[in-house]
Design a protein around this motif. Structure first.
Motif, mmCIF file in Angstrom:
data_model
loop_
_atom_site.group_PDB
_atom_site.id
_atom_site.type_symbol
_atom_site.label_atom_id
_atom_site.label_comp_id
_atom_site.label_asym_id
_atom_site.label_seq_id
_atom_site.Cartn_x
_atom_site.Cartn_y
_atom_site.Cartn_z
ATOM 1 N N ASP A 1 -52.622 25.089 -18.386
ATOM 2 C CA ASP A 1 -52.212 25.450 -19.791
ATOM 3 C C ASP A 1 -50.869 25.338 -20.131
ATOM 4 O OD1 ASP A 1 -52.783 28.983 -19.498
ATOM 5 O OD2 ASP A 1 -51.400 27.651 -18.592
ATOM 6 N N GLU A 2 -49.954 24.985 -19.083
ATOM 7 C CA GLU A 2 -48.488 24.984 -19.471
ATOM 8 C C GLU A 2 -48.454 23.482 -19.935
ATOM 9 O OE1 GLU A 2 -47.192 26.542 -15.840
ATOM 10 O OE2 GLU A 2 -46.248 28.071 -16.861
ATOM 11 N N TYR A 3 -49.299 22.511 -19.783
ATOM 12 C CA TYR A 3 -48.718 21.262 -19.917
ATOM 13 C C TYR A 3 -49.547 20.763 -21.199
ATOM 14 C CZ TYR A 3 -46.702 20.762 -15.478
ATOM 15 O OH TYR A 3 -46.047 21.128 -14.353
ATOM 16 N N ASP A 4 -48.695 19.762 -21.979
ATOM 17 C CA ASP A 4 -49.263 19.598 -23.368
ATOM 18 C C ASP A 4 -49.902 18.022 -23.329
ATOM 19 O OD1 ASP A 4 -46.200 20.678 -24.430
ATOM 20 O OD2 ASP A 4 -48.225 21.589 -24.497
ATOM 21 N N TYR A 5 -49.597 17.280 -22.473
ATOM 22 C CA TYR A 5 -50.080 15.818 -22.427
ATOM 23 C C TYR A 5 -50.580 15.446 -20.961
ATOM 24 C CZ TYR A 5 -47.089 15.859 -26.527
ATOM 25 O OH TYR A 5 -46.536 16.294 -27.682
ATOM 26 N N TRP A 6 -52.064 14.582 -21.106
ATOM 27 C CA TRP A 6 -52.608 14.298 -19.947
ATOM 28 C C TRP A 6 -52.749 13.061 -19.866
ATOM 29 C CZ3 TRP A 6 -53.566 17.920 -16.091
ATOM 30 C CH2 TRP A 6 -53.223 19.209 -16.196
ATOM 31 N N GLY A 7 -53.123 12.188 -18.625
ATOM 32 C CA GLY A 7 -53.467 11.113 -18.590
ATOM 33 C C GLY A 7 -55.119 11.107 -18.397
ATOM 34 N N GLN A 8 -55.332 9.879 -18.304
ATOM 35 C CA GLN A 8 -57.032 9.784 -18.006
ATOM 36 C C GLN A 8 -57.341 9.975 -16.555
ATOM 37 O OE1 GLN A 8 -54.817 7.187 -17.974
ATOM 38 N NE2 GLN A 8 -55.721 5.954 -16.312
ATOM 39 N N GLY A 9 -56.544 9.897 -15.696
ATOM 40 C CA GLY A 9 -56.707 9.942 -14.109
ATOM 41 C C GLY A 9 -57.147 8.802 -13.665
ATOM 42 N N THR A 10 -56.862 8.812 -12.252
ATOM 43 C CA THR A 10 -56.949 7.814 -11.247
ATOM 44 C C THR A 10 -57.626 8.451 -9.957
ATOM 45 O OG1 THR A 10 -56.195 5.797 -10.053
ATOM 46 C CG2 THR A 10 -54.803 7.861 -10.143
ATOM 47 N N GLN A 11 -58.778 7.770 -9.694
ATOM 48 C CA GLN A 11 -59.846 8.180 -8.507
ATOM 49 C C GLN A 11 -58.867 7.865 -7.137
ATOM 50 O OE1 GLN A 11 -62.626 9.686 -8.357
ATOM 51 N NE2 GLN A 11 -62.011 10.163 -6.216
#
Length: 123
Positions: free
Chosen positions: A108-118
């Motif tokens: 919850d400290e992070y504002d922006y996220w990527g879509q992820g990589t497996q």
């Protein structure tokens, strides 16, 4: 706004290495602390590593210390996670995230996220 795009995931045998990358665009990348998180099937997303905007402060979860290295290249607006001595329990979707200020370990400290990589580690 900051847009994050991860790449570099794949399938690797246990004991092998992999480097995942996260390219940022939008606001000035060098202003942001960057973090890597991962989520395994059926589990909650967990903190893996974080790096300060200057790259002089890093944090790691205990389970990856000595095996994973987080780094960043502010000229390329990219953060990396070098993963060595991979184990099957490292199998997860890896996400990068950005936040202003000092490195943090909570989602919850992070504002922006990527879509992820497996990342999949076979035994």
């Amino acid at each position: 706004q900051v847009q994050l795009v991860e790449s570099g995931g794949g399938l690797v045998q246990a004991g092998g290495s992999l480097r995942v990358s996260c390219a940022a665009s939008g606001r000035t990348f060098s202003y942001y602390t960057m973090g890597w998180f991962r989520q395994a099937p059926g589990k909650e997303r967990e903190f893996v590593a974080a790096i300060s905007w200057r790259g002089d402060i890093t944090y790691y979860v205990d389970s990856v210390k000595g095996r994973f290295t987080i780094s960043r290249d502010n000229t390329k607006s990219t953060v990396y996670l070098q993963m060595n001595s991979l184990k099957p329990e490292d199998t997860a979707v890896y996400y990068c995230a950005a936040r202003p200020g000092i490195p943090g370990t909570r989602l919850d400290e992070y504002d922006y996220w990527g879509q992820g990589t497996q990342v999949t580690v076979s035994s």
